[in-house]
Scaffold this active site. Structure first.
Site, mmCIF file in Angstrom:
data_model
loop_
_atom_site.group_PDB
_atom_site.id
_atom_site.type_symbol
_atom_site.label_atom_id
_atom_site.label_comp_id
_atom_site.label_asym_id
_atom_site.label_seq_id
_atom_site.Cartn_x
_atom_site.Cartn_y
_atom_site.Cartn_z
ATOM 1 N N LYS A 12 0.862 -1.184 0.000
ATOM 2 C CA LYS A 12 0.000 0.000 0.000
ATOM 3 C C LYS A 12 0.903 1.240 0.000
ATOM 4 O O LYS A 12 1.808 1.346 0.814
ATOM 5 C CB LYS A 12 -0.882 0.020 1.250
ATOM 6 N N ASP A 139 -5.147 -0.302 8.960
ATOM 7 C CA ASP A 139 -4.903 -0.327 7.518
ATOM 8 C C ASP A 139 -5.456 -1.566 6.832
ATOM 9 O O ASP A 139 -5.393 -1.670 5.604
ATOM 10 C CB ASP A 139 -3.399 -0.237 7.232
#
Length: 295
Positions: A12, A139
């Site tokens: 990410k 996350d």
């Protein structure tokens, strides 16, 4: 039962990361434009009676105690939501640097949830998957369906997937770990200091970039508010950013997440590949990967 196919756990990348303040409960409010890279960890799963995990790969030694791995935490969180969930043995190939601002552990956990869902025939949009993701880490929800999105709140408020242009990039980590908690603490924001979204926010970037010829130019109007405090903790991050900025074809260099991985955006995949080759020769101790950001 045969092992399920390997699942990718893509890195990410926070193209922008704006810290809007700190809530009364101590959590920081953020707004971030997120994309996913073509590089990451890999996870495989063999259904069985007991839950287990083995970890290997180039960066496995830095991944910490297997018992604390987010893959196991995610599996247990989903098992609490789904009675009779099919468990089994996971094998994680750790390829991303650890504590690097790339959400590697979160991506691994999200990959585990996807594999468990398929094994137990859960729909991809089953709300119990998102509940388990939220219980695992801030996350993990955005990594559950790894496509470009806006993250808000403490990372728990997600936009619909965004149709953004692909971006040629190079990811660079100088081999230092930066604990997220320490970076946020270095901001020294008082509790209760939540502000409105500032000019150049991720929201306005998306609004302008969707019809723009260059998403990279739009991203350049944003920032990563954790970059300076991370540099205070690990000054080598500033060196990485400076080196990236000087490479031919680099349009922008910025730190991802809470660091220390930085990304450079390039005019083309050829320019990114050439830049990565130059970096590997000049800085052999750095972790360097050319990639494409998108989702």
């Amino acid at each position: 039962m045969p092992a399920a196919r390997a699942e990718k756990a893509p890195a990410k990348v926070n193209l922008t990361l704006h810290v809007l303040g700190r809530r009364a409960d101590g959590y920081h409010e953020i707004e971030s434009l997120v994309a996913f890279a073509g590089v990451g960890d890999a996870l495989s799963f063999t259904p069985g009676r007991a839950l287990a995990l083995t970890v290997g790969g180039p960066t496995a030694a830095a991944a910490g105690d297997t018992a604390d791995n987010l893959v196991l935490k995610a599996a247990r969180a989903l098992a609490e939501q789904v009675e009779g969930l099919q468990l089994g043995r996971f094998a994680l190939s750790k390829r991303l640097p650890v504590a690097a601002g790339l959400g590697g552990g979160s991506a691994d956990a999200a990959a585990a949830l996807r594999m468990l869902a398929r094994s137990s025939r859960l729909a991809p949009d089953d709300p119990r998957l998102l509940q388990a993701a939220r219980a695992t880490g801030a996350d993990v929800p955005v990594c559950l369906d790894p496509r470009p999105r806006l993250m808000r709140g403490i990372g728990d408020i997600l936009s619909e997937p965004l149709d953004l242009p692909k971006l040629a990039a190079v990811l660079v980590n100088p081999g230092v770990a930066v604990p997220t908690r320490e970076v946020f603490a270095a901001l020294k924001l008082p509790a209760g200091s939540v502000a409105a979204s500032p000019p150049g926010s991720a929201t306005s970037l998306v609004a302008t970039s969707l019809g723009a010829t260059s998403l990279a130019d739009a991203i350049a109007n944003g920032r990563n508010d954790l970059e300076l405090p991370a540099i205070e903790l690990q000054p080598v991050i500033a060196d990485v950013l400076a080196v990236l900025r000087k490479l031919p074809g680099c349009r922008l260099s910025r730190m991802s997440g809470s660091g220390a991985t930085c990304f450079g955006l390039f005019d083309s995949t050829a320019a990114a590949t050439a830049a990565a080759r130059t970096l590997r020769i000049g800085y052999p101790a750095w972790w360097v990967r050319p990639t494409v950001l998108g989702g």
